[in-house]
Design a protein around this motif. Structure first.
Motif, PDB file in Angstrom:
ATOM      1  N   HIS A 345     106.298  62.707 -62.697  1.00  0.00           N
ATOM      2  CA  HIS A 345     106.547  62.583 -64.131  1.00  0.00           C
ATOM      3  C   HIS A 345     106.333  63.939 -64.800  1.00  0.00           C
ATOM      4  O   HIS A 345     105.484  64.740 -64.364  1.00  0.00           O
ATOM      5  CB  HIS A 345     105.611  61.558 -64.785  1.00  0.00           C
ATOM      6  N   CYS A 346     107.092  64.202 -65.876  1.00  0.00           N
ATOM      7  CA  CYS A 346     106.917  65.469 -66.613  1.00  0.00           C
ATOM      8  C   CYS A 346     107.160  65.213 -68.094  1.00  0.00           C
ATOM      9  O   CYS A 346     107.938  64.327 -68.475  1.00  0.00           O
ATOM     10  CB  CYS A 346     107.855  66.544 -66.078  1.00  0.00           C
ATOM     11  N   SER A 347     106.510  65.971 -68.939  1.00  0.00           N
ATOM     12  CA  SER A 347     106.689  65.833 -70.394  1.00  0.00           C
ATOM     13  C   SER A 347     107.933  66.572 -70.863  1.00  0.00           C
ATOM     14  O   SER A 347     108.542  66.199 -71.866  1.00  0.00           O
ATOM     15  CB  SER A 347     105.454  66.377 -71.126  1.00  0.00           C
ATOM     16  N   ASP A 348     108.308  67.634 -70.173  1.00  0.00           N
ATOM     17  CA  ASP A 348     109.512  68.420 -70.492  1.00  0.00           C
ATOM     18  C   ASP A 348     110.176  68.834 -69.187  1.00  0.00           C
ATOM     19  O   ASP A 348     109.506  68.981 -68.148  1.00  0.00           O
ATOM     20  CB  ASP A 348     109.144  69.672 -71.307  1.00  0.00           C
ATOM     21  N   GLU A 349     111.460  69.077 -69.263  1.00  0.00           N
ATOM     22  CA  GLU A 349     112.177  69.496 -68.065  1.00  0.00           C
ATOM     23  C   GLU A 349     111.948  70.970 -67.742  1.00  0.00           C
ATOM     24  O   GLU A 349     112.116  71.386 -66.612  1.00  0.00           O
ATOM     25  CB  GLU A 349     113.686  69.231 -68.221  1.00  0.00           C
ATOM     26  N   ILE A 350     111.592  71.708 -68.762  1.00  0.00           N
ATOM     27  CA  ILE A 350     111.340  73.143 -68.533  1.00  0.00           C
ATOM     28  C   ILE A 350     109.954  73.492 -69.082  1.00  0.00           C
ATOM     29  O   ILE A 350     109.708  73.395 -70.290  1.00  0.00           O
ATOM     30  CB  ILE A 350     112.411  74.016 -69.218  1.00  0.00           C
ATOM     31  N   ILE A 351     109.063  73.844 -68.171  1.00  0.00           N
ATOM     32  CA  ILE A 351     107.737  74.365 -68.543  1.00  0.00           C
ATOM     33  C   ILE A 351     107.541  75.637 -67.741  1.00  0.00           C
ATOM     34  O   ILE A 351     107.313  75.602 -66.534  1.00  0.00           O
ATOM     35  CB  ILE A 351     106.614  73.357 -68.234  1.00  0.00           C
ATOM     36  N   ARG A 390      97.245  74.367 -72.561  1.00  0.00           N
ATOM     37  CA  ARG A 390      97.516  74.989 -71.269  1.00  0.00           C
ATOM     38  C   ARG A 390      98.414  74.040 -70.487  1.00  0.00           C
ATOM     39  O   ARG A 390      98.661  72.908 -70.906  1.00  0.00           O
ATOM     40  CB  ARG A 390      96.205  75.240 -70.510  1.00  0.00           C
ATOM     41  N   ILE A 391      98.870  74.497 -69.338  1.00  0.00           N
ATOM     42  CA  ILE A 391      99.677  73.638 -68.485  1.00  0.00           C
ATOM     43  C   ILE A 391      98.728  72.754 -67.677  1.00  0.00           C
ATOM     44  O   ILE A 391      97.804  73.236 -67.024  1.00  0.00           O
ATOM     45  CB  ILE A 391     100.562  74.472 -67.543  1.00  0.00           C
ATOM     46  N   ASN A 392      98.968  71.429 -67.764  1.00  0.00           N
ATOM     47  CA  ASN A 392      98.112  70.475 -67.070  1.00  0.00           C
ATOM     48  C   ASN A 392      98.904  69.762 -65.980  1.00  0.00           C
ATOM     49  O   ASN A 392      99.926  69.141 -66.254  1.00  0.00           O
ATOM     50  CB  ASN A 392      97.541  69.451 -68.058  1.00  0.00           C
ATOM     51  N   ILE A 393      98.408  69.873 -64.741  1.00  0.00           N
ATOM     52  CA  ILE A 393      99.012  69.179 -63.599  1.00  0.00           C
ATOM     53  C   ILE A 393      98.002  68.165 -63.094  1.00  0.00           C
ATOM     54  O   ILE A 393      96.845  68.511 -62.830  1.00  0.00           O
ATOM     55  CB  ILE A 393      99.384  70.172 -62.472  1.00  0.00           C
ATOM     56  N   ARG A 394      98.456  66.918 -62.961  1.00  0.00           N
ATOM     57  CA  ARG A 394      97.547  65.857 -62.514  1.00  0.00           C
ATOM     58  C   ARG A 394      98.117  65.189 -61.259  1.00  0.00           C
ATOM     59  O   ARG A 394      99.295  64.825 -61.232  1.00  0.00           O
ATOM     60  CB  ARG A 394      97.354  64.821 -63.612  1.00  0.00           C
ATOM     61  N   CYS A 453      88.201  53.114 -56.191  1.00  0.00           N
ATOM     62  CA  CYS A 453      89.041  53.177 -57.397  1.00  0.00           C
ATOM     63  C   CYS A 453      90.063  54.313 -57.351  1.00  0.00           C
ATOM     64  O   CYS A 453      91.025  54.321 -58.141  1.00  0.00           O
ATOM     65  CB  CYS A 453      88.170  53.371 -58.643  1.00  0.00           C
ATOM     66  N   GLY A 454      89.866  55.277 -56.494  1.00  0.00           N
ATOM     67  CA  GLY A 454      90.830  56.370 -56.381  1.00  0.00           C
ATOM     68  C   GLY A 454      90.290  57.699 -56.850  1.00  0.00           C
ATOM     69  O   GLY A 454      89.118  57.849 -57.196  1.00  0.00           O
ATOM     70  N   THR A 455      91.221  58.666 -56.898  1.00  0.00           N
ATOM     71  CA  THR A 455      90.863  60.059 -57.209  1.00  0.00           C
ATOM     72  C   THR A 455      91.849  60.653 -58.181  1.00  0.00           C
ATOM     73  O   THR A 455      93.064  60.406 -58.096  1.00  0.00           O
ATOM     74  CB  THR A 455      90.824  60.902 -55.915  1.00  0.00           C
ATOM     75  N   ILE A 456      91.354  61.452 -59.134  1.00  0.00           N
ATOM     76  CA  ILE A 456      92.197  62.187 -60.080  1.00  0.00           C
ATOM     77  C   ILE A 456      91.872  63.674 -59.949  1.00  0.00           C
ATOM     78  O   ILE A 456      90.713  64.077 -60.084  1.00  0.00           O
ATOM     79  CB  ILE A 456      91.962  61.725 -61.525  1.00  0.00           C
ATOM     80  N   ILE A 457      92.908  64.462 -59.663  1.00  0.00           N
ATOM     81  CA  ILE A 457      92.754  65.918 -59.584  1.00  0.00           C
ATOM     82  C   ILE A 457      93.461  66.522 -60.784  1.00  0.00           C
ATOM     83  O   ILE A 457      94.677  66.374 -60.931  1.00  0.00           O
ATOM     84  CB  ILE A 457      93.339  66.478 -58.269  1.00  0.00           C
ATOM     85  N   ASP A 458      92.713  67.174 -61.653  1.00  0.00           N
ATOM     86  CA  ASP A 458      93.264  67.824 -62.853  1.00  0.00           C
ATOM     87  C   ASP A 458      93.295  69.320 -62.642  1.00  0.00           C
ATOM     88  O   ASP A 458      92.265  69.947 -62.329  1.00  0.00           O
ATOM     89  CB  ASP A 458      92.422  67.498 -64.088  1.00  0.00           C
ATOM     90  N   ILE A 459      94.455  69.928 -62.851  1.00  0.00           N
ATOM     91  CA  ILE A 459      94.629  71.385 -62.731  1.00  0.00           C
ATOM     92  C   ILE A 459      95.004  71.924 -64.096  1.00  0.00           C
ATOM     93  O   ILE A 459      95.982  71.483 -64.711  1.00  0.00           O
ATOM     94  CB  ILE A 459      95.724  71.730 -61.709  1.00  0.00           C
ATOM     95  N   GLN A 460      94.218  72.873 -64.581  1.00  0.00           N
ATOM     96  CA  GLN A 460      94.498  73.539 -65.856  1.00  0.00           C
ATOM     97  C   GLN A 460      94.844  75.006 -65.571  1.00  0.00           C
ATOM     98  O   GLN A 460      94.070  75.723 -64.962  1.00  0.00           O
ATOM     99  CB  GLN A 460      93.279  73.478 -66.782  1.00  0.00           C
ATOM    100  N   ILE A 461      96.026  75.428 -65.997  1.00  0.00           N
ATOM    101  CA  ILE A 461      96.445  76.836 -65.783  1.00  0.00           C
ATOM    102  C   ILE A 461      96.861  77.421 -67.136  1.00  0.00           C
ATOM    103  O   ILE A 461      97.660  76.820 -67.852  1.00  0.00           O
ATOM    104  CB  ILE A 461      97.607  76.948 -64.784  1.00  0.00           C
TER     105      ILE A 461
END
Length: 461
Positions: A345-351, A390-394, A453-461
């Motif tokens: 999933h993405c919020s915009d097609e170009i980041i 910032r750019i957030n990748i999850r 319950c699982g795992t969430i990896i958050d990347i902030q760049i």
């Protein structure tokens, strides 16, 4: 700390000077008191009393007496008076002792003034009216005295030199003694610190009681000792992990190497005749094993360069959305993971982002791969990217989760999680490499996980 030490040394110097000065004052004052009792605390000044007593003497015709006020002054000060004529004969007396002469020669007058001729407690003072009369006033008071002395300038100078040398010697000895006491108090903790540093150098961890002027130094020594102790524990734990990691890597490399060697030996055996299809099958197996070994070697090389900051980033402006989508597609196209459920999933097609595409691709791939190998085949993995401040990748899954003790070490080099299956072995450097690559781009990775319950990896760049 600096001002405390400076203040303590300055205080030591000031105290030494004050103490020596005090000793000199006490010594000088003692000498003066011993030599001149006139400095004792008595309010009556005999010379001044005798000189001023003239106002109480009444002269009329040839008769000389003292007034009633004068008599009171004599009684109050335990004194007596004897008035003499010009030739030294007594004209008048009041309360004078019976043994006092009635006529004096000039020499006897001088003797009477210079010495205690009456008794040891009585001092005689002289006064009078020029060319008319003179008088003796005797004051009976042990605390009042007078000394007449003669001196020689050269003798006084010699005595001054001798006394100066004596006082300087005494002052020097006293200053050295006090300085030694203060220096010992200041240097003893320093000696303890030096010994403590030597012990720390020999891996002997010490603890001090922080007190005194070096309290902050002792506190920091304790802090250093605890840090070194913790670092030693961490080093031993890391060494153990390295040994386990080397053992695992050796095993993981030996397995494909044994396969390569085995198939190569079969293929070169003259007793066997292989079909083209069999040869291609064996070659494919050898190729997979070789690629696996190549990946391990590349991980080792990349991890070392990232750790030593020797890797130069080849940055350029790129679309992070396209890169992430391609990573997901390439993962699903891999026959080993084609049945996995991975959503993007993405919020915009170009980041756009300014980064090294090869390294960022490697980092994201490692994180997705980690989510795959630690979970069952039916677990869905969601990859999402959006642009905020910032750019957030999850990267999110609802799988097994990670234990808390493993979560703290997930980015440690040489660490492998306990949930990794036998078919997914590797260098054990994937997560550490991903963390270093994101860090090299000025970003950070945060992991939130709970068992079941699982795992969430958050990347902030």
């Amino acid at each position: 700390m600096k001002w405390k030490l400076t203040g303590r040394f300055l205080l030591s110097v000031v105290l030494i000077v004050l103490f020596v000065t005090l000793i000199n004052i006490v010594a000088l004052f003692s000498m003066l008191i011993a030599g001149k009792p006139i400095f004792q605390s008595h309010q009556l000044n005999g010379e001044e009393f005798a000189r001023n007593f003239q106002r109480y003497i009444v002269v009329s015709d040839d008769n000389i007496v003292i007034s009633e006020d004068g008599k009171k002054e004599l009684i109050e000060n335990n004194a007596w008076i004897q008035i003499l004529s010009e030739n030294g004969s007594e004209i008048y007396r009041y309360k004078a002792p019976s043994g006092v002469q009635k006529k004096y020669t000039p020499l006897e007058i001088i003797q009477m003034y210079k010495y205690k001729e009456i008794d040891g407690d009585t001092t005689v003072f002289v006064g009078g009216e020029e060319n008319a009369y003179s008088y003796f006033i005797g004051i009976k008071d042990r605390s009042i005295g007078r000394y007449v002395f003669t001196y020689n300038d050269e003798n006084i100078l010699n005595q001054f030199k001798t006394g100066s040398i004596f006082f300087m010697t005494i002052n020097g000895i006293v200053a050295l003694f006090i300085g030694y006491l203060f220096s010992k108090r200041l240097t003893k903790p320093l000696n303890d610190l030096i010994i403590g540093i030597r012990r720390l150098a020999n891996n002997e961890y010490i603890m001090y009681d922080p007190k005194g002027v070096y309290k902050d130094v002792f506190y920091n020594m304790n802090y250093l000792s605890n840090r070194l102790k913790d670092n030693e524990k961490e080093r031993r734990k890391l060494d153990q992990m390295k040994e386990e990691w080397i053992s695992n890597i050796s095993h993981d490399v030996k397995t494909p190497l044994a396969s390569i060697q085995g198939y190569a030996e079969i293929m070169k055996d003259k007793d066997y005749e292989f079909s083209l299809e069999e040869m291609r099958e064996y070659a494919e197996i050898i190729e997979k094993k070789a690629l696996y070994m190549r990946d391990i070697i590349e991980d080792l090389n990349l991890a070392t360069r990232l750790k030593n900051r020797e890797l130069v980033l080849n940055k350029k402006i790129m679309n992070i959305v396209s890169m992430l989508r391609n990573i997901v597609i390439d993962t699903l196209n891999d026959s080993s993971y084609s049945d996995r459920n991975i959503e993007f999933h993405c919020s915009d097609e170009i980041i756009n982002i300014d980064g090294d595409e090869v390294l960022l691709r490697r980092a994201i791939h490692n994180l997705i791969y980690n989510a795959i190998v630690h979970n069952d085949e039916n677990v869905k993995i969601i990859v999402n990217v959006e642009k905020k401040e910032r750019i957030n990748i999850r990267i999110e899954d609802h799988g097994k989760g990670i234990k808390e003790e493993e979560l703290e070490r997930i980015f440690d080099r040489y660490y492998r999680g306990t949930n990794t299956g036998e078919s997914h072995k590797g260098s054990g450097l994937g997560m550490a490499i991903a963390n270093d690559i994101i860090g090299a781009h000025g970003g950070e990775i945060k992991v939130d996980s709970m068992i079941g319950c699982g795992t969430i990896i958050d990347i902030q760049i």
